[in-house]
Design a protein around this motif. Sequence first.
Motif, short mmCIF file in Angstrom:
data_model
loop_
_atom_site.label_atom_id
_atom_site.label_comp_id
_atom_site.label_asym_id
_atom_site.label_seq_id
_atom_site.Cartn_x
_atom_site.Cartn_y
_atom_site.Cartn_z
N ILE A 89 0.84 -1.21 0.00
CA ILE A 89 0.00 0.00 0.00
C ILE A 89 0.87 1.25 0.00
O ILE A 89 0.61 2.21 -0.75
N CYS A 90 1.94 1.25 0.80
CA CYS A 90 2.86 2.40 0.85
C CYS A 90 3.36 2.73 -0.54
O CYS A 90 3.30 3.89 -0.99
N LEU A 91 3.85 1.72 -1.25
CA LEU A 91 4.47 1.98 -2.55
C LEU A 91 3.43 2.38 -3.59
O LEU A 91 3.67 3.28 -4.41
N LEU A 92 2.25 1.76 -3.53
CA LEU A 92 1.21 2.09 -4.51
C LEU A 92 0.72 3.53 -4.31
O LEU A 92 0.61 4.30 -5.28
N VAL A 93 0.43 3.90 -3.05
CA VAL A 93 -0.05 5.26 -2.78
C VAL A 93 1.04 6.28 -3.14
O VAL A 93 0.75 7.35 -3.69
N SER A 94 2.31 5.94 -2.85
CA SER A 94 3.39 6.89 -3.15
C SER A 94 3.53 7.06 -4.66
O SER A 94 3.83 8.15 -5.15
N SER A 95 3.28 5.98 -5.43
CA SER A 95 3.32 6.11 -6.89
C SER A 95 2.21 7.04 -7.37
O SER A 95 2.42 7.90 -8.23
N PHE A 96 1.02 6.89 -6.76
CA PHE A 96 -0.11 7.77 -7.11
C PHE A 96 0.21 9.23 -6.77
O PHE A 96 0.00 10.13 -7.58
N LEU A 97 0.77 9.45 -5.56
CA LEU A 97 1.08 10.83 -5.15
C LEU A 97 2.18 11.43 -6.00
O LEU A 97 2.20 12.64 -6.25
N CYS A 98 3.12 10.59 -6.49
CA CYS A 98 4.15 11.08 -7.39
C CYS A 98 3.51 11.61 -8.67
O CYS A 98 3.92 12.64 -9.22
N GLY A 99 2.45 10.91 -9.13
CA GLY A 99 1.71 11.40 -10.29
C GLY A 99 1.05 12.74 -10.01
O GLY A 99 1.07 13.65 -10.84
N ILE A 100 0.47 12.88 -8.80
CA ILE A 100 -0.16 14.16 -8.42
C ILE A 100 0.89 15.27 -8.38
O ILE A 100 0.64 16.40 -8.81
N ALA A 101 2.10 14.92 -7.89
CA ALA A 101 3.18 15.93 -7.85
C ALA A 101 3.53 16.38 -9.27
O ALA A 101 3.76 17.58 -9.51
N SER A 102 3.58 15.44 -10.24
CA SER A 102 3.89 15.88 -11.61
C SER A 102 2.76 16.71 -12.18
O SER A 102 3.01 17.63 -12.96
N LEU A 103 1.51 16.41 -11.79
CA LEU A 103 0.40 17.26 -12.23
C LEU A 103 0.56 18.67 -11.64
O LEU A 103 0.29 19.66 -12.32
N GLY A 104 1.02 18.73 -10.37
CA GLY A 104 1.28 20.03 -9.76
C GLY A 104 2.35 20.79 -10.52
O GLY A 104 2.24 22.00 -10.72
N ALA A 105 3.39 20.07 -10.98
CA ALA A 105 4.44 20.73 -11.76
C ALA A 105 3.90 21.20 -13.10
O ALA A 105 4.25 22.28 -13.57
N ALA A 106 3.04 20.37 -13.73
CA ALA A 106 2.46 20.77 -15.02
C ALA A 106 1.58 22.00 -14.86
O ALA A 106 1.50 22.83 -15.77
N ALA A 107 0.93 22.14 -13.69
CA ALA A 107 0.11 23.32 -13.43
C ALA A 107 0.94 24.45 -12.85
O ALA A 107 0.39 25.49 -12.49
N ARG A 108 2.27 24.27 -12.71
CA ARG A 108 3.19 25.25 -12.13
C ARG A 108 2.72 25.65 -10.73
O ARG A 108 2.75 26.82 -10.36
N ASN A 109 2.25 24.65 -9.97
CA ASN A 109 1.79 24.88 -8.60
C ASN A 109 2.86 24.31 -7.66
O ASN A 109 2.93 23.10 -7.45
N LEU A 110 3.70 25.22 -7.12
CA LEU A 110 4.86 24.78 -6.34
C LEU A 110 4.43 24.04 -5.07
O LEU A 110 5.00 23.00 -4.73
N LEU A 111 3.38 24.55 -4.39
CA LEU A 111 2.94 23.94 -3.14
C LEU A 111 2.45 22.51 -3.37
O LEU A 111 2.86 21.58 -2.67
N LEU A 112 1.61 22.34 -4.39
CA LEU A 112 1.07 21.01 -4.68
C LEU A 112 2.19 20.04 -5.03
O LEU A 112 2.22 18.90 -4.57
N MET A 113 3.17 20.53 -5.84
CA MET A 113 4.26 19.66 -6.26
C MET A 113 5.13 19.25 -5.08
O MET A 113 5.43 18.06 -4.90
N GLU A 114 5.51 20.24 -4.23
CA GLU A 114 6.37 19.93 -3.09
C GLU A 114 5.64 19.03 -2.09
O GLU A 114 6.23 18.09 -1.55
N ALA A 115 4.35 19.30 -1.85
CA ALA A 115 3.59 18.47 -0.90
C ALA A 115 3.47 17.05 -1.43
O ALA A 115 3.64 16.07 -0.69
#
Lengths: 220, 134
Positions: A89-115
Amino acid sequence: MSMVSERSSLIPADVAGGSLAFGSSSDAPGRGEGGPTSKSIVVSFGFWIFLLSDIVMFSAFFAAFQVVAGNATVPAPHLDMSNLTIETICLLVSSFLCGIASLGAAARNLLLMEAGLLLTGILGAAFLFLEIHEFAGLIAAHQGPADGAFYSAFFALVGCHGLHVTAGLLWLGTMMAQIFAKGFRQDMLRRLACFSLFWHALDIIWVAIFSLVYLARFTP
Amino acid sequence: MSGNGIADGASRARDKAPGLSLDVGESFGKGVQSYLIGFVLAVWLTGASFWVVQTNVIYGPAVPAALVALAVAQMGIHLVFFLHITTGPDNTNNVLALAFGVLIVCLVIFGSLWIMTNLNHNMIPMKDMLNMQR
């Protein structure tokens, strides 16, 4: 807040995009027409080739483990189902959150990406902690890497994945600091894209490990 | 937020890199949707793998085959929804590289298992070997 630098552009955009079509109707770059492929695509594709060769390396460890496990005369380790579930579960959720972080970078949202990256890293570290805890237990129970071919093959395969996760955590920390300090520059975005590919690929390898090594070979 | 800083030519490129494009203009909602679908499917397949080894519903010797099938399915889900590898014409290079990787992985794994099983069949059984040494 224009944080995107123009630094990486060595060729004018209209040439790279192919508006100066050299007597052809196609404007697809990278096919001998319309100028070279953009650097972000070349870098990600090159890293994709690296990941595939890394997976080929893992397949050799898998083959060794399957051969040795099929002929093993020593008892397989006891399967700790709850430990394996939490790790997965740890690795699967972290893979999902890594995707959210790249979406944050694509939206140029620093807070979302860093979080997103921070939570990815915390879950990755939790996975690593559980794995080291499990390894220590196996070594204490005389099922360590020096106690027979079966355990050697197991430690080589799963330990190699664990080393990859460790390297990924170091890379993740570097990315968080670099993007925080330097902003969403083109070179930073290319590195982040490669990191996200790396992290997702590690999860793919873990899918093979938890089902074909743990669930299939260890006694429940 | 400046949206016109990309002078990389990527926005007009016909080829796609593996993974999410980090260029400005990627739709956030659509991206989250893709990751959520992938996550739900992956959790479901993971749960199925854990269920398969704990239940008696499935015929015992078929359990390894079920585990392999579920693992391959989950890897496919990861490739499509997390790494964004598709069958589209913009993804030809990525898919060809992946196909070559899969070919080598299959050769290494099934080749090793085949050769080692064959060797095992052709070996003198361990009992006879010990007798010969006496």
